[in-house]
Design a protein around this motif. Structure first.
Motif, PDB file in Angstrom:
ATOM      1  N   ILE A  56      -9.956  22.743  21.013  1.00 36.50           N
ATOM      2  CA  ILE A  56     -10.620  22.320  22.249  1.00 36.50           C
ATOM      3  C   ILE A  56     -12.118  22.600  22.177  1.00 36.50           C
ATOM      4  N   ASP A  57     -12.499  23.752  21.649  1.00 32.57           N
ATOM      5  CA  ASP A  57     -13.930  24.059  21.530  1.00 32.57           C
ATOM      6  C   ASP A  57     -14.628  23.021  20.649  1.00 32.57           C
ATOM      7  N   HIS A  58     -13.940  22.545  19.617  1.00 32.36           N
ATOM      8  CA  HIS A  58     -14.541  21.519  18.760  1.00 32.36           C
ATOM      9  C   HIS A  58     -14.617  20.182  19.497  1.00 32.36           C
ATOM     10  N   LEU A  59     -13.583  19.843  20.266  1.00 31.79           N
ATOM     11  CA  LEU A  59     -13.600  18.589  21.020  1.00 31.79           C
ATOM     12  C   LEU A  59     -14.749  18.559  22.016  1.00 31.79           C
ATOM     13  N   VAL A  60     -15.021  19.672  22.633  1.00 36.37           N
ATOM     14  CA  VAL A  60     -16.127  19.756  23.591  1.00 36.37           C
ATOM     15  C   VAL A  60     -17.438  19.312  22.946  1.00 36.37           C
ATOM     16  N   LYS A  61     -17.604  19.623  21.675  1.00 34.09           N
ATOM     17  CA  LYS A  61     -18.860  19.302  20.982  1.00 34.09           C
ATOM     18  C   LYS A  61     -18.917  17.852  20.490  1.00 34.09           C
ATOM     19  N   THR A  62     -17.761  17.205  20.371  1.00 32.59           N
ATOM     20  CA  THR A  62     -17.737  15.929  19.639  1.00 32.59           C
ATOM     21  C   THR A  62     -17.254  14.727  20.443  1.00 32.59           C
ATOM     22  N   TRP A  63     -16.674  14.903  21.629  1.00 27.67           N
ATOM     23  CA  TRP A  63     -15.967  13.790  22.260  1.00 27.67           C
ATOM     24  C   TRP A  63     -16.881  12.634  22.654  1.00 27.67           C
ATOM     25  N   ARG A  64     -18.170  12.888  22.800  1.00 25.04           N
ATOM     26  CA  ARG A  64     -19.080  11.801  23.188  1.00 25.04           C
ATOM     27  C   ARG A  64     -19.422  10.871  22.024  1.00 25.04           C
ATOM     28  N   GLU A  65     -19.086  11.281  20.812  1.00 21.41           N
ATOM     29  CA  GLU A  65     -19.353  10.429  19.651  1.00 21.41           C
ATOM     30  C   GLU A  65     -18.326   9.299  19.606  1.00 21.41           C
ATOM     31  N   PRO A  66     -18.709   8.111  19.148  1.00 20.90           N
ATOM     32  CA  PRO A  66     -17.741   7.007  19.016  1.00 20.90           C
ATOM     33  C   PRO A  66     -16.686   7.352  17.971  1.00 20.90           C
ATOM     34  N   ASP A  67     -15.533   6.697  18.065  1.00 22.78           N
ATOM     35  CA  ASP A  67     -14.441   6.985  17.145  1.00 22.78           C
ATOM     36  C   ASP A  67     -13.730   5.698  16.759  1.00 22.78           C
ATOM     37  N   ALA A  68     -12.662   5.843  15.949  1.00 19.96           N
ATOM     38  CA  ALA A  68     -11.909   4.677  15.475  1.00 19.96           C
ATOM     39  C   ALA A  68     -10.825   4.253  16.448  1.00 19.96           C
ATOM     40  N   ARG A 107       0.829  -1.212   0.000  1.00 21.63           N
ATOM     41  CA  ARG A 107       0.000   0.000   0.000  1.00 21.63           C
ATOM     42  C   ARG A 107       0.865   1.266   0.000  1.00 21.63           C
ATOM     43  N   VAL A 108       0.395   2.284  -0.684  1.00 23.74           N
ATOM     44  CA  VAL A 108       0.911   3.633  -0.526  1.00 23.74           C
ATOM     45  C   VAL A 108      -0.290   4.543  -0.261  1.00 23.74           C
ATOM     46  N   GLY A 109      -0.050   5.574   0.569  1.00 23.82           N
ATOM     47  CA  GLY A 109      -1.173   6.339   1.080  1.00 23.82           C
ATOM     48  C   GLY A 109      -1.768   5.621   2.277  1.00 23.82           C
ATOM     49  N   ASN A 110      -2.688   6.273   2.971  1.00 24.59           N
ATOM     50  CA  ASN A 110      -3.253   5.658   4.167  1.00 24.59           C
ATOM     51  C   ASN A 110      -4.674   6.152   4.392  1.00 24.59           C
ATOM     52  N   ALA A 111      -5.632   5.239   4.244  1.00 23.39           N
ATOM     53  CA  ALA A 111      -7.042   5.591   4.365  1.00 23.39           C
ATOM     54  C   ALA A 111      -7.424   6.002   5.772  1.00 23.39           C
ATOM     55  N   ALA A 112      -6.595   5.655   6.759  1.00 21.83           N
ATOM     56  CA  ALA A 112      -6.899   6.051   8.134  1.00 21.83           C
ATOM     57  C   ALA A 112      -6.850   7.562   8.307  1.00 21.83           C
ATOM     58  N   SER A 113      -6.300   8.276   7.339  1.00 20.37           N
ATOM     59  CA  SER A 113      -6.223   9.732   7.449  1.00 20.37           C
ATOM     60  C   SER A 113      -7.599  10.372   7.541  1.00 20.37           C
ATOM     61  N   GLY A 114      -8.627   9.667   7.115  1.00 21.48           N
ATOM     62  CA  GLY A 114      -9.976  10.210   7.191  1.00 21.48           C
ATOM     63  C   GLY A 114     -10.738   9.820   8.442  1.00 21.48           C
ATOM     64  N   GLN A 115     -10.103   9.088   9.342  1.00 21.24           N
ATOM     65  CA  GLN A 115     -10.787   8.640  10.556  1.00 21.24           C
ATOM     66  C   GLN A 115     -10.904   9.745  11.604  1.00 21.24           C
ATOM     67  N   VAL A 116     -11.857   9.561  12.497  1.00 23.24           N
ATOM     68  CA  VAL A 116     -11.970  10.389  13.699  1.00 23.24           C
ATOM     69  C   VAL A 116     -11.357   9.612  14.855  1.00 23.24           C
ATOM     70  N   GLN A 117     -10.370  10.207  15.515  1.00 23.30           N
ATOM     71  CA  GLN A 117      -9.703   9.591  16.666  1.00 23.30           C
ATOM     72  C   GLN A 117      -9.602  10.661  17.754  1.00 23.30           C
ATOM     73  N   HIS A 118     -10.478  10.578  18.751  1.00 25.37           N
ATOM     74  CA  HIS A 118     -10.568  11.648  19.742  1.00 25.37           C
ATOM     75  C   HIS A 118      -9.339  11.762  20.631  1.00 25.37           C
ATOM     76  N   ASP A 119      -8.533  10.697  20.687  1.00 28.20           N
ATOM     77  CA  ASP A 119      -7.374  10.758  21.589  1.00 28.20           C
ATOM     78  C   ASP A 119      -6.285  11.690  21.087  1.00 28.20           C
ATOM     79  N   VAL A 120      -6.262  11.972  19.783  1.00 34.16           N
ATOM     80  CA  VAL A 120      -5.132  12.683  19.183  1.00 34.16           C
ATOM     81  C   VAL A 120      -4.899  14.039  19.842  1.00 34.16           C
TER      82      VAL A 120
END
Length: 599
Positions: free
Chosen positions: A379-391, A336-349
């Protein structure tokens, strides 16, 4: 036939923009030019000789040893043959604004028979270039290979001849004789490159690396491993942009013959932030400021558009595709070249990023209005989204979940933001941040804990652990000697430690990661185990784990992503930033634990 040379047989050379992998027997089997994430011109690592390689060796050598000169990336390989000895010194010179690879072979005793083979294949080993003998602007003979946008020029004291779609030379060196070869990349529309000052290039590179390494004060029994790991982290940092690649390679398999093959030649925000923490603990401030500038450029824009990884220059396009013309390392496909995980949501980052930036502030790096505005926006964006499930941290390609690790790192991000407002007086909706921080903490305690197994678990309702939970020790989610933390530590060892000191990331038979198949123990998680033991004041156990893990480095101190204890070989992409930074940080915590118990 695919390449099956053990991964730990490779050493790395680099110039702060790209890197080459060279085998113990002198074959450069991987090199992307001019950047880490460019197309490879030598790709035998993922195929065979016809996919491109550059060999300089003594074929009948009975003994081969190698080392880096002092604390540098000038590699010295000694070949002892039946009639003599030869030494090869090779390096990618630093700071000359060029993409060069220099190799010099010298006979130091008797005489040796030398093999020089040069096979260029652009486009990840797919395209045969147009090759011709030319004269450079200084009137020196050279070989010029060109295809599309790329060109390579080979200079040398003697040049190989074309033989069946490759260039080859066999010759005898006698004591005191040497041959120097220089490979230079340039865009195909530029004139044929001149040869640089080879001797000065080698010497200057060694000086620069040694000077950088000397800034680290590393005590204790693991100094050599720590310094080499710090050097690897510096080598993986792009000198111009400040982006930090996760590894030099793509598609080295996590499972030999399987499909867990990923491209790691990009900048993960998480891995880069953890790299900064390792560097900061040893006083490297300039690198932190350089990366923070990279972060501001890469993430600039709407916080909702933040990716978990970027290209070295901050570009966002990392579309994943397969290279079907390559058989893969040890037959491991797809490549593989490139990485499809780049489009994932990962709240820990954002947790890792905020922890690194807090450490930078503590080290004396001042916030600018722009740098803090970026953090405030995220941080303001994380406040709105952290309860959503992620990868999750492991980039699951299964269904999203409310991973305990992600929630704990959400707490860490909010906690560091609140502390910045409280201590620095920077702007921010601190009351809301504080409330969300406390909510995230409560969520982990209520839903991430399992009374059934008496441990924090991978996600609510699970009855299994995850090695990423060891990071809760690193961010001070609870005191390290809290009974819940110690119980989790012991549960992780019981479930995931498959060989002394070696942990799986998680049990693949209990986790639907959307990929399938098994994998080998993950070295970063294994170092996190030592780190957690040290923080919990179990220094003797930490040292026992460190002794095992440091002993797995290859002969020049490098680590890949994983280790196969059954066959005693490395697995996954190499050299791996996450493995090396985890080594640095675990040793640091061990030294602190030793100081605590020895006034």
């Amino acid at each position: 036939m695919s390449n099956e040379l053990p991964i730990d047989e490779y050493a790395v050379l680099g110039d702060g923009r790209t890197a080459a992998l060279v085998s113990r027997r002198g074959s450069v089997d991987w090199l992307c030019l001019p950047r880490f994430d460019s197309r490879a011109c030598f790709a035998a690592l993922l195929g065979d000789a016809d996919n491109g390689r550059w060999v300089l060796t003594v074929p009948d050598a009975e003994r081969v040893t190698r080392c880096y000169l002092d604390d540098s990336f000038v590699l010295e390989t000694t070949y002892e043959g039946p009639d003599g000895t030869a030494v090869v010194q090779e390096s990618m010179p630093l700071g000359d604004g060029r993409a060069d690879l220099v190799r010099r072979i010298t006979c130091t005793r008797g005489q040796v028979e030398v093999l020089h083979e040069w096979v260029v294949r652009f486009g990840y080993g797919q395209y045969r270039p147009w090759v011709q003998r030319v004269t450079d602007p200084d009137g020196r003979p050279a070989i010029h290979a060109i295809a599309g946008p790329d060109s390579l020029v080979l200079h040398g004291d003697r040049l190989p001849n074309a033989v069946h779609n490759r260039h080859e030379d066999r010759f005898t060196l006698r004591s005191g004789e040497s041959v120097t070869l220089t490979l230079t990349w340039s865009p195909s529309w530029q004139p044929v490159a001149r040869i640089g000052d080879v001797a000065e290039g080698l010497a200057a590179s060694a000086r620069v690396w040694r000077s950088w390494a000397a800034r680290a004060d590393v005590p204790g029994p693991y100094r050599q491993a720590v310094v080499r790991s710090l050097l690897v982290l510096r080598l993986l940092t792009h000198a111009e942009t400040g982006g930090i690649v996760a590894a030099v390679t793509t598609s080295l398999p996590e499972t030999f013959g399987g499909g867990r093959n990923w491209d790691y030649r990009f900048t993960w925000l998480r891995d880069a932030a953890l790299t900064l923490e390792a560097l900061l603990e040893h006083g490297y401030l300039h690198e932190t400021e350089h990366w923070r500038s990279w972060l501001l450029r890469a993430v600039a824009g709407d916080a909702a558009d933040m990716q978990i990884m970027y290209r070295l220059d901050g570009a966002r396009e990392l579309s994943e595709r397969t290279l079907d013309h390559l058989p893969g390392y040890a037959g491991s496909r797809p490549v593989r070249v490139g990485n499809a995980a780049s489009g994932q949501v990962q709240h820990d980052v954002l947790g890792e990023v905020m922890c690194a930036l807090e450490m930078a502030r503590a080290a004396g790096i001042e916030e600018t209005p722009t740098s803090w505005a970026l953090q405030q926006n995220l941080i303001d964006h994380l406040v709105k989204t952290w309860r959503e499930p992620d990868a999750g941290i492991w980039e699951s390609r299964g269904r999203p979940r409310a991973f305990t690790h992600s929630r704990a790192m959400t707490w860490a991000a909010l906690d560091r933001a609140v502390k910045a407002v409280e201590t620095l007086g920077v702007p921010g909706d601190v009351d809301r941040w504080r409330a969300e921080r406390d909510a995230a903490h409560a969520d982990v305690l209520a839903n991430g804990w399992s009374d059934t197994i008496g441990s924090f678990v991978q996600y609510p309702g699970a009855t299994h652990t995850d090695a990423s939970l060891l990071q809760m020790f690193q961010v001070d989610f609870l005191p390290p000697t809290d009974p819940r933390m110690l119980a989790t530590l012991d549960a992780i060892r019981k479930e995931l430690e498959v060989s002394p000191g070696l942990l799986l990331r998680y049990r693949s038979d209990k986790t639907d990661d959307g990929v399938g198949g098994r994998e080998n123990p993950f070295l970063a998680c294994s170092f996190w185990l030592a780190d957690a033991l040290a923080r919990a004041d179990r220094a003797d156990e930490a040292r026992a784990v460190l002794d095992v893990l440091v002993g797995l480095t290859n002969d020049v101190g490098l680590l890949a992503e994983q280790y196969d204890p059954e066959h005693r070989r490395m697995a996954g992409n190499t050299p791996q930033a996450l493995s090396h930074l985890a080594l640095v940080r675990a040793v640091h915590q061990y030294e602190l634990a030793q100081r605590r118990r020895t006034p």
